[in-house]
Write a protein that holds these residues in place. Structure first.
Motif, short mmCIF file in Angstrom:
data_model
loop_
_atom_site.label_atom_id
_atom_site.label_comp_id
_atom_site.label_asym_id
_atom_site.label_seq_id
_atom_site.Cartn_x
_atom_site.Cartn_y
_atom_site.Cartn_z
N ALA A 16 4.52 -2.46 -12.95
CA ALA A 16 3.95 -1.76 -11.66
C ALA A 16 4.91 -2.34 -10.49
CB ALA A 16 2.69 -1.99 -11.37
N GLY A 17 5.98 -3.37 -10.80
CA GLY A 17 6.72 -3.91 -9.70
C GLY A 17 6.17 -5.22 -9.20
N LYS A 18 5.20 -5.77 -9.81
CA LYS A 18 4.57 -6.86 -9.60
C LYS A 18 5.57 -7.86 -9.17
CE LYS A 18 1.72 -7.67 -12.91
NZ LYS A 18 1.88 -6.61 -13.86
N SER A 19 6.36 -8.37 -10.34
CA SER A 19 7.31 -9.70 -10.18
C SER A 19 8.31 -9.35 -9.07
CB SER A 19 8.01 -10.11 -11.49
OG SER A 19 8.86 -8.94 -11.99
N THR A 20 8.78 -8.08 -8.87
CA THR A 20 9.87 -7.79 -7.81
C THR A 20 9.57 -8.24 -6.72
OG1 THR A 20 10.81 -6.30 -9.29
CG2 THR A 20 11.40 -6.25 -6.90
N ASP A 140 -11.22 -16.88 -5.14
CA ASP A 140 -11.19 -17.29 -3.72
C ASP A 140 -9.88 -17.06 -2.86
OD1 ASP A 140 -13.91 -17.69 -4.07
OD2 ASP A 140 -13.36 -19.79 -4.25
N ALA A 141 -8.93 -16.33 -3.58
CA ALA A 141 -7.76 -15.91 -2.83
C ALA A 141 -7.91 -15.20 -1.44
CB ALA A 141 -6.80 -15.63 -3.77
N GLN A 142 -7.02 -15.83 -0.67
CA GLN A 142 -7.13 -15.11 0.70
C GLN A 142 -6.64 -13.69 0.68
OE1 GLN A 142 -6.29 -17.81 0.16
NE2 GLN A 142 -7.31 -19.58 1.47
N VAL A 143 -5.86 -13.41 -0.08
CA VAL A 143 -5.24 -12.09 -0.14
C VAL A 143 -5.36 -11.48 -1.64
CG1 VAL A 143 -3.18 -10.41 0.47
CG2 VAL A 143 -3.75 -12.42 1.58
N LYS A 144 -5.80 -10.54 -2.01
CA LYS A 144 -5.78 -9.82 -3.18
C LYS A 144 -5.10 -8.47 -3.24
CE LYS A 144 -9.84 -12.23 -4.81
NZ LYS A 144 -11.10 -12.34 -5.26
N ILE A 145 -4.13 -8.26 -4.05
CA ILE A 145 -3.59 -7.03 -4.28
C ILE A 145 -3.48 -6.32 -5.45
CG2 ILE A 145 -1.17 -5.60 -3.63
CD1 ILE A 145 -0.89 -8.06 -1.57
N ALA A 199 -9.89 -6.65 -3.71
CA ALA A 199 -8.43 -6.28 -3.66
C ALA A 199 -8.06 -4.88 -2.80
CB ALA A 199 -7.79 -6.32 -5.12
N VAL A 200 -6.72 -5.09 -2.43
CA VAL A 200 -6.30 -3.70 -1.59
C VAL A 200 -5.41 -3.25 -2.87
CG1 VAL A 200 -4.94 -3.01 0.32
CG2 VAL A 200 -6.10 -4.84 0.62
N LEU A 201 -5.61 -1.92 -3.03
CA LEU A 201 -5.02 -1.02 -4.12
C LEU A 201 -3.84 -0.46 -3.21
CD1 LEU A 201 -4.89 0.52 -6.83
CD2 LEU A 201 -6.11 2.05 -5.63
N VAL A 202 -2.46 -0.66 -4.21
CA VAL A 202 -1.23 -0.25 -3.60
C VAL A 202 -0.80 0.59 -4.87
CG1 VAL A 202 1.03 -0.65 -2.47
CG2 VAL A 202 -0.92 -2.04 -2.03
N ASP A 203 -0.83 1.67 -4.60
CA ASP A 203 -0.06 2.76 -5.67
C ASP A 203 1.25 2.99 -5.34
OD1 ASP A 203 0.75 4.76 -7.51
OD2 ASP A 203 -0.95 5.71 -7.59
N THR A 204 2.27 2.32 -6.09
CA THR A 204 3.86 2.60 -6.00
C THR A 204 4.46 3.60 -6.39
OG1 THR A 204 4.49 1.23 -7.62
CG2 THR A 204 3.59 -0.16 -5.92
N SER A 205 3.81 4.62 -7.11
CA SER A 205 4.41 5.75 -7.87
C SER A 205 5.37 6.49 -7.01
CB SER A 205 3.28 6.70 -8.35
OG SER A 205 2.35 6.30 -9.14
N ASP A 206 5.17 6.69 -5.70
CA ASP A 206 5.99 7.37 -4.80
C ASP A 206 6.51 6.40 -3.65
OD1 ASP A 206 5.46 10.04 -6.20
OD2 ASP A 206 3.60 10.02 -5.29
#
Ligand code: DC
Length: 225
Positions: A16-20, A140-145, A199-206
């Protein structure tokens, strides 16, 4: 940015491109990037080297205790150390990928690696990516994606990576492997891959990499300030 320790948890399926994205985000934030998949891969390499039968859960539970896995940072890049050996260059093969997806269902493997991940997040601010970071490792992470993309898009990205390296690749086979791995990661009993409720959903397909980076920066800014 506040002086307090904070964590950004990024989960999602393979490719999904997580590491980049996690890497570039950690640079922008001036914090370390912890790639938990690399830890599961180092464990898989150890089990492969030891000739452990992947169907033998008791053997995996016993053998994994002998694998001492740690991480180190060289020029800001994570290196994975397996029993004193830097194995970072040996864990990106298809064989290790498949073994990691299988051995990561084992509760003893997970317990050991989650302890290490937890300890890292207690010490300093970081961006950590994986499959269960927002749900189990750092609830308890402040930001979840939750970063995802269609299997077709993920397969095409992987195919283009291999072709660019001059390697042979079969697009249909790559997509079939991705679908199989997603299924295993999402349906396993312990810590399956799923989006945390907050968590905030981010779909990177496009989306281009730049667009994803900008989107994540705005999410982090909003949550951490
Ligand atoms: O992200 P990756 O492809 O390098 O991960 C390799 C495997 O490790 C993946 O199939 C699932 C497993 N994994 C996991 O179970 N939990 C994590 N936090 C990270 C990876």
């Amino acid at each position: 940015m506040s002086d307090k320790i904070f964590s950004v948890a990024i989960d999602g399926p393979a490719g999904a491109g997580k590491s980049t994205i996690a890497k570039s985000l950690s640079k922008k934030l001036g914090v370390i990037y912890v790639d938990t998949g690399a830890m599961y891969r180092a464990m898989a390499l150890y089990l492969l080297r030891e000739g452990v039968d992947m169907e033998d859960a008791a053997a995996i539970s016993a053998k994994c205790q002998d694998a001492d896995i740690t991480i180190r940072f060289v020029d800001g890049t994570q290196q994975v150390i397996l029993n004193g050996e830097n194995v970072s260059g040996l864990i990106r093969t298809e064989q290790v990928s498949n073994m990691a997806s299988r051995s990561s269902v084992n509760p003893d493997v997970r317990k050991k690696l989650v302890e290490l991940q937890h300890a890292l997040a207690q010490k300093e601010s970081l961006v950590m990516d994986g499959r269960d970071i927002g749900t189990v490792v750092l609830p308890d992470a402040q930001v979840k994606i939750y970063l995802t993309a269609s299997s077709a898009v993920r397969a095409k990205r992987r195919y283009e990576e291999l072709i660019a390296k001059g390697e042979q690749a079969d697009l249909a086979q790559i997509e079939a492997d991705i679908i199989e791995r997603d299924h295993r990661d999402m349906t396993r009993e312990i810590s399956p891959l799923k989006q945390a409720e907050d968590a905030v959903l981010v779909d990177t397909s496009d989306m281009t990499i730049e667009e994803v980076e900008a989107k994540l920066c705005s999410i982090v800014n909003e949550k951490v300030g």
